[in-house]
Design an enzyme around this catalytic site. Structure first.
Site, PDB file in Angstrom:
ATOM      1  N   ASP A 199       0.851  -1.184   0.000  1.00 57.71           N
ATOM      2  CA  ASP A 199       0.000   0.000   0.000  1.00 57.71           C
ATOM      3  C   ASP A 199       0.884   1.230   0.000  1.00 57.71           C
ATOM      4  O   ASP A 199       1.883   1.270   0.705  1.00 57.71           O
ATOM      5  CB  ASP A 199      -0.869   0.004   1.262  1.00 57.71           C
ATOM      6  CG  ASP A 199      -2.055  -0.919   1.097  1.00 57.71           C
ATOM      7  OD1 ASP A 199      -2.582  -0.987  -0.031  1.00 57.71           O
ATOM      8  OD2 ASP A 199      -2.432  -1.571   2.077  1.00 57.71           O
ATOM      9  N   GLU A 226      -0.404  18.659   7.205  1.00 59.24           N
ATOM     10  CA  GLU A 226      -0.138  19.542   6.058  1.00 59.24           C
ATOM     11  C   GLU A 226       0.133  20.956   6.543  1.00 59.24           C
ATOM     12  O   GLU A 226       1.069  21.605   6.117  1.00 59.24           O
ATOM     13  CB  GLU A 226      -1.343  19.569   5.099  1.00 59.24           C
ATOM     14  CG  GLU A 226      -1.516  18.324   4.269  1.00 59.24           C
ATOM     15  CD  GLU A 226      -2.480  17.354   4.922  1.00 59.24           C
ATOM     16  OE1 GLU A 226      -2.692  17.438   6.150  1.00 59.24           O
ATOM     17  OE2 GLU A 226      -3.029  16.497   4.194  1.00 59.24           O
ATOM     18  N   PHE A 258     -11.575  24.220   8.171  1.00 56.67           N
ATOM     19  CA  PHE A 258     -11.842  23.449   6.963  1.00 56.67           C
ATOM     20  C   PHE A 258     -13.170  22.719   7.117  1.00 56.67           C
ATOM     21  O   PHE A 258     -13.446  22.118   8.143  1.00 56.67           O
ATOM     22  CB  PHE A 258     -10.716  22.425   6.771  1.00 56.67           C
ATOM     23  CG  PHE A 258     -10.939  21.498   5.617  1.00 56.67           C
ATOM     24  CD1 PHE A 258     -10.502  21.861   4.351  1.00 56.67           C
ATOM     25  CD2 PHE A 258     -11.595  20.296   5.794  1.00 56.67           C
ATOM     26  CE1 PHE A 258     -10.711  21.005   3.286  1.00 56.67           C
ATOM     27  CE2 PHE A 258     -11.817  19.443   4.729  1.00 56.67           C
ATOM     28  CZ  PHE A 258     -11.372  19.797   3.476  1.00 56.67           C
ATOM     29  N   THR A 259     -14.019  22.804   6.135  1.00 53.58           N
ATOM     30  CA  THR A 259     -15.225  21.969   6.133  1.00 53.58           C
ATOM     31  C   THR A 259     -15.306  21.273   4.786  1.00 53.58           C
ATOM     32  O   THR A 259     -14.711  21.730   3.814  1.00 53.58           O
ATOM     33  CB  THR A 259     -16.512  22.797   6.327  1.00 53.58           C
ATOM     34  OG1 THR A 259     -16.698  23.591   5.147  1.00 53.58           O
ATOM     35  CG2 THR A 259     -16.447  23.669   7.566  1.00 53.58           C
ATOM     36  N   THR A 319     -16.883  23.882   2.218  1.00 52.94           N
ATOM     37  CA  THR A 319     -16.050  24.951   1.648  1.00 52.94           C
ATOM     38  C   THR A 319     -14.754  24.398   1.078  1.00 52.94           C
ATOM     39  O   THR A 319     -14.235  24.902   0.106  1.00 52.94           O
ATOM     40  CB  THR A 319     -15.688  25.979   2.716  1.00 52.94           C
ATOM     41  OG1 THR A 319     -14.932  25.321   3.739  1.00 52.94           O
ATOM     42  CG2 THR A 319     -16.944  26.579   3.330  1.00 52.94           C
ATOM     43  N   ARG A 320     -14.233  23.340   1.691  1.00 52.38           N
ATOM     44  CA  ARG A 320     -12.962  22.740   1.309  1.00 52.38           C
ATOM     45  C   ARG A 320     -11.852  23.779   1.250  1.00 52.38           C
ATOM     46  O   ARG A 320     -11.001  23.767   0.365  1.00 52.38           O
ATOM     47  CB  ARG A 320     -13.087  21.987  -0.013  1.00 52.38           C
ATOM     48  CG  ARG A 320     -14.042  20.798   0.133  1.00 52.38           C
ATOM     49  CD  ARG A 320     -14.466  20.234  -1.176  1.00 52.38           C
ATOM     50  NE  ARG A 320     -13.372  19.594  -1.871  1.00 52.38           N
ATOM     51  CZ  ARG A 320     -13.162  19.706  -3.167  1.00 52.38           C
ATOM     52  NH1 ARG A 320     -13.950  20.442  -3.900  1.00 52.38           N
ATOM     53  NH2 ARG A 320     -12.161  19.092  -3.729  1.00 52.38           N
ATOM     54  N   SER A 352      -9.564  26.532   4.152  1.00 56.37           N
ATOM     55  CA  SER A 352      -9.392  27.003   5.527  1.00 56.37           C
ATOM     56  C   SER A 352      -8.564  28.275   5.477  1.00 56.37           C
ATOM     57  O   SER A 352      -8.017  28.605   4.424  1.00 56.37           O
ATOM     58  CB  SER A 352      -8.693  25.923   6.379  1.00 56.37           C
ATOM     59  OG  SER A 352      -7.379  25.741   5.909  1.00 56.37           O
ATOM     60  N   ASP A 396      -5.247  -4.198   6.427  1.00 51.77           N
ATOM     61  CA  ASP A 396      -5.828  -4.080   7.751  1.00 51.77           C
ATOM     62  C   ASP A 396      -7.349  -4.029   7.733  1.00 51.77           C
ATOM     63  O   ASP A 396      -7.991  -4.443   8.673  1.00 51.77           O
ATOM     64  CB  ASP A 396      -5.237  -2.878   8.508  1.00 51.77           C
ATOM     65  CG  ASP A 396      -5.280  -1.610   7.685  1.00 51.77           C
ATOM     66  OD1 ASP A 396      -5.911  -1.617   6.608  1.00 51.77           O
ATOM     67  OD2 ASP A 396      -4.688  -0.611   8.126  1.00 51.77           O
ATOM     68  N   ASP A 409      -9.919  -5.701   2.928  1.00 55.44           N
ATOM     69  CA  ASP A 409      -8.655  -6.328   2.523  1.00 55.44           C
ATOM     70  C   ASP A 409      -8.697  -7.840   2.735  1.00 55.44           C
ATOM     71  O   ASP A 409      -7.847  -8.569   2.226  1.00 55.44           O
ATOM     72  CB  ASP A 409      -7.482  -5.799   3.374  1.00 55.44           C
ATOM     73  CG  ASP A 409      -7.050  -4.411   2.933  1.00 55.44           C
ATOM     74  OD1 ASP A 409      -7.281  -4.079   1.750  1.00 55.44           O
ATOM     75  OD2 ASP A 409      -6.485  -3.680   3.760  1.00 55.44           O
TER      76      ASP A 409
END
Lengths: 704, 569
Positions: A330, A371, A399-400, A403-404, A406, A540, A544
């Site tokens: 992964d 980030e 951030f929501t 709105t994406r 912040s 996990d 999977d």
């Protein structure tokens, strides 16, 4: 095209500080040695217990040695009074050393089992009976002994209580101390739903309250399995071990035949041999070295995995790990840190780069996501902009998913960062214009596999933050090493093909599967297997599970769901997907050790022939002394030296068998050259030296 | 060794270097799936044969069916041959008035020729009618060699096919082996032999009056045709008792060299066919190199021992050097027209190919030379071995080598991408055990039996060599006789016959089972992690395994026989 990326963030994992496997490794070096006095003492006792012929019969080679030592011992005692002298001493010494040979083999196995047994004892203590509080359908809670739990029971567990059985959290979230099984003292979070719902019986809830749906019957729990595994109680011979045992049994039959038929030839030649000499010859010729160490090698291989906190449900899985030719990894968490980090700030033409950096910094000061922190760090390291207190009049914009974006409103400025299309819409809503060179910059970042975040101040777009998924340190080298070993790595990711290919190229994996669904994964495994490849993977989540079951080596994360843990054939207690690479190396090391000692054992025979055959017949055919190339002192000393060498070489090789032959990531041709030189040629030459040395020694001690 | 000896060896190696790849390519086509050269010539004849026999040439067989067909064919052959040996006095084409063989000798002879051993407990010119020779023995010379070829290609198919339930069609492989390989080659070689003076007629004995006034019985017979297949099919059973030492069978050094080449040609070529069919020619070359190494080492040793002669004689003042007037070396039991070097080369080649034809009495070789011949047989007839048998034997040893050393690269063992697992190892073990059991078992019993000991010509180590050689030769389907042992007794006829049966069919059945088991498997694609079996290192490993695992089993008896004798010189 990756404008939506912010919305589907990958699950976060703990970051910072040493990784769990690093901690595990640190623990290992400081951990108990295989040869600590307690283990050795116990092993010496076990070596005698294992003399039971019913146990010995499972190992045909050593069984023959035991059978050979019985008449030899009998002859020694029978002639103790009557014959006496050197001949009787010789019989006694041969008999003793034949017994030593068997005991050394048993000791090797017992030492290999030692650490596992000690660990099992510790685990047993955690398995103490607890009382579970089972919530019935009507909501009533009643106390039930943990040994009487049924699958499907819902147990309420509060802070400070022991979880009564394996299962999945169906309600609540709690921190759990799993040190009983992982040896890791830092608590882990377990919560209902998602991929971190599995809890293990015997572990302790530290905070909050959870409801656990029991998934295993009492007595079949994970800890029970673990005890059986580390103790080797349910140890079964692996496929290759079975095949090797067949060969060893076959060689034993051939050499038995050669020796049994030697007596008629000897009688014909007027040189009838004593049972003692014939028994000595058989024991020297049959492959006792590998016969003695074979099971120890297998147990030690499993133990090495346990030391790294990996539980292999079967030895077959360990062998398969050595055979793996394709690793499905992964991307997130295995190849990359899983957090996109700020890589660079790209201003729109006409905007000063530092101004952009300053705005970016402002927008992120209150952003506690990885980030956000990486942006602050980059502003500091590249532009020398220090983090500062925003003051009381700053209004944070969180951030929501709607709105994406912040940012922060401060001193009349509205600074925003977010998905490009959101920021663009926000600007346009305010009547601003989107600069023409935004699109090319965004396009470039996307092509490189990064995530662009547009940055706006008021109705102006200032530039773009290039967020990048960072490849873990050292991964490139590891993939290189894997490639040298002939193993292909395939990166599995939910990213779009563009992003995937960029990261694949950066990490140096051989192939990637982008926008992968669980079905894609299954299809990929099937395709690889149809092409003859053995596939290893980690997983996990519940989705999977089918892939884990299908893969030849399926390593489930301990933090994962119960379904995943049941589907895989290994469980990593540290939940570190990178460990798959170590697992492959351990598998290979196990096979290499087995092969090296087999080769060594068989190559040894040449010298033994040269020691014993002339000794047997030099009395009748003095010319045969020419073949006595080692110039051994007397026939008796020659035979005895060979027998002693044959026994001592087992002891000498026990550490190698338990630790494993040093493994280096290299191509098969290079490994073969090296090992064939050491163990093939070494196996031919070393007994000549060893037997000669022993002969000198015992002659000095008075054996004639 | 004289210059002439080196020249012979060099010419032989050069001949082999030319013919091995060519013949290998041809064999690969004949037994491959695509069209083969000569389809237009052989195709119609073969199809006619299939129609008569009721064989569907396109239907392939799973290994048990293949094995049953092979065993049935061999069983019928044994019964038919046995009938011929018992009834030959009453059948036509018996100009020398050969009488019926005894039941034990008939059994021994029938088994001997069907198993490609050609051990002969009788003198051909006196005891076998032309009918038995041509309809019985010569047919088996072709058929038994073709059976070996069939097994070899079936094993190759098992190794190279993927997920295939079938390993070929025995009847097709048998027919093709005879029609397209053995018959054409034998025809050409027989014509060459005739041109060199090898006899080819249907006469019985002719009385001739010698200059000295004595009467001599001169035998006749279809010799050249038998001679060709005798060597090409690694059979070794000669129409005359003296075998290739007889001037009518092998008149001059040219025919002698051609005979040695004929012994080695097909077995060596099969390795190249294997490489081509595996689509990896290195694999074939590696097997070739292992075979070649063992063969050339044996040849050089035997040549060396024979040209050196006996040190004790030199000590007594005898001149054993090779000079213009004498060949030098050990000339006991040798033909003057061949000399010790060629005899050593022939001995090593005939013992390495399970052929058993001889140009010198192996009993009279120096102890070293005789020991080389014996040890060479004991290596399991893989250098290069009998037609087909040598290749499948060496491939089984390759599986064994891969299994022993393969783990050292960190993967479970695989050969040509096929995993070698418990099922195969059981069969490999069966394969490597079968021959030592009969060789050591029967030889060990024989040295304790007064009746059996009575057949030996010499006491002491040499007698032991004589007995051991007989069982090694029979068990490994070689068929050469050391000499000195009077083998035509009920004990030896029976035990040697059983040894031949075990040495043939208890190897063929496991080999075919391995082919079936491997054929069903998926192939693991090669990568940098794959055990390299196409390198000189693997050649060395293979040689090491053959010598240590197979050869060393016999070290004790070799020590008590030839080694003691040699060291006593």
């Amino acid at each position: 095209m990756s404008d939506t990326a912010l919305a589907d963030r990958p699950p976060k994992r703990e970051e910072g500080g040493p990784t769990k496997s690093e901690r595990a490794r640190a623990k290992k070096t400081g951990g108990p040695s295989m040869f600590q006095p307690a283990i050795v003492r116990r092993a010496i006792g076990d070596a005698f217990v294992k003399l039971d012929p019913r146990d010995m019969a499972k190992n045909p080679v050593m069984f023959v040695v035991e059978v050979g030592s019985v008449p030899t011992t009998f002859l020694f005692f029978r002639d103790l009074r009557s014959a006496g002298g050197q001949e009787n001493l010789f019989a006694g010494l041969v008999a003793a050393w034949l017994w030593f040979t068997v005991l050394f083999a048993n000791f090797a196995e017992a030492v290999a089992e030692g650490r596992g047994k000690a660990q099992a004892d510790t685990l047993r203590k955690t398995r103490s009976e607890t009382t579970a509080r089972v919530r019935r359908a009507d909501g009533a809670v009643e106390d039930v002994p943990s040994t009487q739990l049924q699958i499907g029971d819902l147990c309420v567990v509060e802070a400070g209580e022991i979880i009564p059985g394996d299962g999945d959290v169906v309600e609540g979230i709690a921190s759990v101390d799993e040190s009983a099984i992982t040896g890791e003292s830092a608590p882990v979070i377990r919560e209902s739903g998602g991929d971190r719902s599995a809890v293990t019986g015997g572990t302790r809830v530290l905070s909050d309250q959870i409801v656990v749906r029991i998934a295993t019957k009492p007595g079949e729990s994970f800890i029970d399995h673990m005890i059986a595994l580390v103790e080797g109680a349910s140890r079964q011979k692996t496929p290759n071990e079975i095949a090797l045992n067949i060969l060893l049994a076959g060689l034993t039959i051939i050499f038995l035949l050669a020796v049994v038929t030697l007596q008629p030839f000897a009688i014909y030649s007027n040189a009838e041999q004593s049972i003692v000499v014939l028994a000595a010859l058989v024991v020297c010729l049959i492959p006792t070295t590998i016969g003695a160490l074979l099971s120890a090698i297998g147990i030690a291989g499993m133990d090495r995995l346990v030391q790294r906190n990996v539980l292999a449900m079967s030895g077959r899985a360990v062998e398969a790990a050595g055979d793996c030719s394709t690793l499905l990894l992964d991307k997130t968490g295995t190849i990359t840190y899983g957090n996109r980090m700020a890589h660079e700030f790209l201003p729109i033409s006409g905007i000063d780069e530092t101004a952009l950096a300053d705005a970016v910094l402002l927008s992120s000061l209150a952003d506690e996501t990885p980030e956000g922190r990486s942006i602050v760090a980059l502003a500091d390291s590249r532009y020398g902009l220090q983090a500062r207190d925003l003051g009381p009049d700053a209004e944070l914009v969180a951030f929501t998913t709607q709105t994406r974006m912040s940012g922060v409103d401060i001193g009349g400025r509205s600074v925003r960062k977010g998905a490009t299309d959101s920021v663009r819409r926000w600007i346009e809503d305010q009547g601003g214009t989107v600069p023409a060179d935004l699109a090319p910059i965004v396009e470039r970042i996307s092509t490189a596999g990064g995530t662009p975040l547009a940055v706006a101040d008021g109705c102006r777009i200032l530039g773009v933050i290039h967020l990048k998924d960072t490849v873990k340190e050292g991964m490139v080298e590891r993939f290189d090493a894997l490639r040298r070993m002939g193993i292909r790595t395939v990166m599995i990711t939910g990213d779009n093909p563009l992003t995937a290919s960029a990261i694949a190229a950066e990490a140096g994996v051989d192939d990637y599967l982008a926008e992968a669904t669980p079905e894609d994964k299954m299809a990929r495994i099937r395709a690889e297997q149809a092409g003859g490849n053995l596939v290893a993977m980690t997983g996990d989540g519940t989705n999977d599970a089918p892939a884990l079951a299908l893969a030849d080596v399926g390593v489930a994360m301990n933090s994962g769901t119960q379904a995943a843990k049941e589907a895989g054939n290994m469980v990593d207690l540290d939940s570190d997907p990178t460990k798959l690479i170590e697992i492959v190396e351990i598998g290979k090391q196990l096979l290499i050790t087995r092969g090296s000692l087999t080769t060594f054992s068989i190559a040894n025979d040449v010298a033994k022939y040269f020691a014993i055959i002339p000794a047997m017949f030099v009395g009748v055919f003095p010319a045969l002394d020419t073949v006595n190339v080692m110039h051994l002192a007397s026939p008796r000393s020659a035979i005895l030296s060979a027998v002693i060498f044959n026994a001592l070489i087992i002891v000498v090789l026990i550490p190698l068998a338990l630790r494993g032959v040093k493994f280096r990531a290299a191509g098969a041709a290079a490994i073969l050259r090296r090992n064939l030189l050491i163990y093939g040629l070494g196996g031919l030459v070393s007994p000549f030296i060893g037997i000669k040395a022993i002969d000198l020694l015992i002659t000095a001690l008075g054996v004639k | 060794m004289s210059a002439a000896a080196w020249v012979q060896l060099a010419v032989l190696v050069a001949l082999l270097a030319i013919t091995t790849p060519m013949l290998g390519a041809y064999l690969a086509k004949v037994f491959g799936d695509g069209p083969a050269p000569g389809d237009r010539v052989f195709g119609p004849v073969e199809r006619l044969l299939y129609r008569v026999a009721g064989v569907d040439e396109r239907s392939e067989q799973r290994w048990p069916v293949y094995a049953r067909a092979l065993l049935a064919f061999s069983a019928v052959s044994v019964v038919f041959l046995y009938g011929l040996t018992r009834l030959q006095a009453h059948l036509p084409l018996n100009p020398s008035h050969a009488t019926a063989m005894s039941p034990a000798l008939g059994f021994n002879t029938a088994v001997s020729f069907v198993t490609n051993t050609n051990w002969q407990n009788y003198a051909g010119e006196a005891s076998a009618s032309h009918l038995l020779q041509t309809l019985g023995l010569v047919v088996q010379n072709f058929a038994s060699a073709a059976v070996g070829l069939a097994v070899a290609v079936a094993v190759i198919r098992g190794l190279v096919r993927r997920r295939s339930a079938t390993i070929g069609n025995f009847w097709v492989d048998l027919t093709r082996g005879v029609m397209r390989v053995l018959l054409p080659l034998s025809f050409v070689l027989a014509v060459v032999f005739v041109s060199q003076g090898v006899v080819q007629n249907l006469h019985g004995f002719r009385s001739a009056h010698t200059i000295a006034g004595a009467t001599q019985q001169i035998p006749g017979g279809p010799i050249a045709s038998q001679e060709a297949i005798k060597e090409l099919g690694t059979n070794g059973g000669g129409p005359y008792n003296a075998n290739s030492a007889h001037p009518f069978e092998n008149p001059n050094p040219v025919t002698n060299l051609l005979q040695i080449w004929a012994l080695l040609a097909v077995p060596f070529a099969l390795t190249f066919a294997f490489g081509r069919m595996a689509r990896d020619r290195r694999q074939g070359r590696v097997v070739f190199a292992a075979m070649f190494t063992l063969w050339i080492a044996s040849a050089l040793l035997a040549m060396q021992f024979e040209t050196h002669g006996t040190p004790k004689l030199s000590a007594l003042g005898a001149d054993q050097r090779a000079v213009a007037t004498q060949s030098g070396g050990n000339m006991e039991g040798k033909e003057t027209r061949f000399g010790p070097a060629a005899s050593g080369l022939f001995a090593a080649s005939t013992t390495g190919t399970s052929t058993g034809s001889v140009i010198a009495t192996h009993d009279s070789l120096t102890p070293g030379g005789g020991g080389v011949a014996l040890a060479h047989i004991m290596l399991g007839e893989v250098s290069p071995g009998g037609v087909g048998a040598g290749l499948y034997g060496m491939l089984i040893f390759a599986l064994l080598s891969v299994f022993i050393a393969g783990l050292m690269v960190g993967r479970t063992p695989e050969y040509l991408g096929k995993k070698i697992q418990a099922a195969e190892m059981k069969l490999v073990v069966l394969y490597i055990i079968a021959v030592p059991v009969v060789v050591l078992g029967f030889a060990g019993t024989s040295v304790l039996l007064r009746t059996a000991l009575g057949s030996t010509a010499n006491p002491g180590p040499h007698g032991l060599s004589e007995i051991t050689y007989a069982f090694a030769s029979a068990g490994n389907n070689n068929g050469s006789a050391f000499g000195g042992l009077a083998g035509n007794t009920d004990w030896y006829n029976t035990t040697l016959g059983l040894s031949m049966l075990v040495g043939r069919f208890l190897l063929i059945v496991p080999a075919l089972a391995i082919a079936g088991s491997l054929g069903r498997k998926q192939t693991v694609p090669p990568s940098a992690g794959t055990f390299p079996t196409g390198t000189p290192l693997f050649t060395g490993l293979l040689v090491g395994v053959v010598v240590i695992v197979v050869g060393l089993t016999y070290f004790p008896v070799l020590a008590l026989g030839p080694l003691v004798e040699h060291l006593g010189l």
